[in-house]
Enzyme design. Sequence first.
Site, PDB file in Angstrom:
ATOM      1  N   CYS A  60      -0.093  -4.005  10.971  1.00  0.00           N
ATOM      2  CA  CYS A  60       1.259  -4.160  11.536  1.00  0.00           C
ATOM      3  C   CYS A  60       1.691  -2.936  12.358  1.00  0.00           C
ATOM      4  CB  CYS A  60       2.268  -4.523  10.456  1.00  0.00           C
ATOM      5  SG  CYS A  60       3.744  -5.268  11.180  1.00  0.00           S
ATOM      6  N   HIS A 113       0.182  -9.082   7.893  1.00  0.00           N
ATOM      7  CA  HIS A 113       0.220  -8.266   6.670  1.00  0.00           C
ATOM      8  C   HIS A 113      -0.733  -8.840   5.618  1.00  0.00           C
ATOM      9  CE1 HIS A 113       3.444  -5.272   7.199  1.00  0.00           C
ATOM     10  NE2 HIS A 113       3.971  -6.144   8.027  1.00  0.00           N
ATOM     11  N   GLU A 151      -2.133  -7.410   3.174  1.00  0.00           N
ATOM     12  CA  GLU A 151      -1.865  -6.858   1.831  1.00  0.00           C
ATOM     13  C   GLU A 151      -0.795  -7.674   1.110  1.00  0.00           C
ATOM     14  OE1 GLU A 151      -0.446  -5.785   4.499  1.00  0.00           O
ATOM     15  OE2 GLU A 151       1.653  -5.528   3.936  1.00  0.00           O
TER      16      GLU A 151
END
Length: 220
Positions: A91, A196, A198
């Site tokens: 990001c 994203h 994660e």
Amino acid sequence: MCAVGETYIRAIQRVGGTPVVIPPTALEADWAVLVTHLDGLLLSGGGDIDPQLYGEDSEPWMGQVDAERDFSELGLTRAWLATERPLLAICRGHQVLNVALGGILYQDIAAHVPDALDHAYVATQPMETLAHSVTLNPGSRLAAILGGTTFDVNSSHHQAIKTTGDRLVVTGHAPDGVIEAVEMPAHPFCISVQWHPEAMVKASPTMWPLFEAFVQAAGS
Ligand code: MN
């Protein structure tokens, strides 16, 4: 001052890595120490980069900038890339990598990309919410790691790469043409994504291989 989200730390721990959080205030003397002692660098998400750092004046839709964090992350990224150790950028980190190598960003997708999707989608949704698909270049490292070329991803950004920095190649797009992934073919492991991953690992195993490959590369 900002904090690293817990999801980054847990994603690294999930695949057996030992996360070390780097303060966004790290200075030049710290970069050399970090480059010497860490095995991999994950550039995390966050706010907008000051457009002056890529040669543009601020447009009205720019978010708030953090000059100290910009300086610290751009310098550390350049120092890190002098090594061949793994770098995973996410990001804002994806945008930091690009700017560190001389690339330019769209200061706002909605203002500059006609008929763009709503890439700021998860601002009003849980972070794991899937917002749009990405199509990866079949020859890319990222496609090889993830084991496919089309994935649904989350999306929590209003900026994107406009022109790529030195040595970076585009490896993934959203359906509206917005660049979602780049990598550095000449580097052993320099992979960068606009979404994203994660924040997706808890809900789905789709992105686990990306963190596994990063930690494995850092340990080799
Ligand atoms: Mn997106």
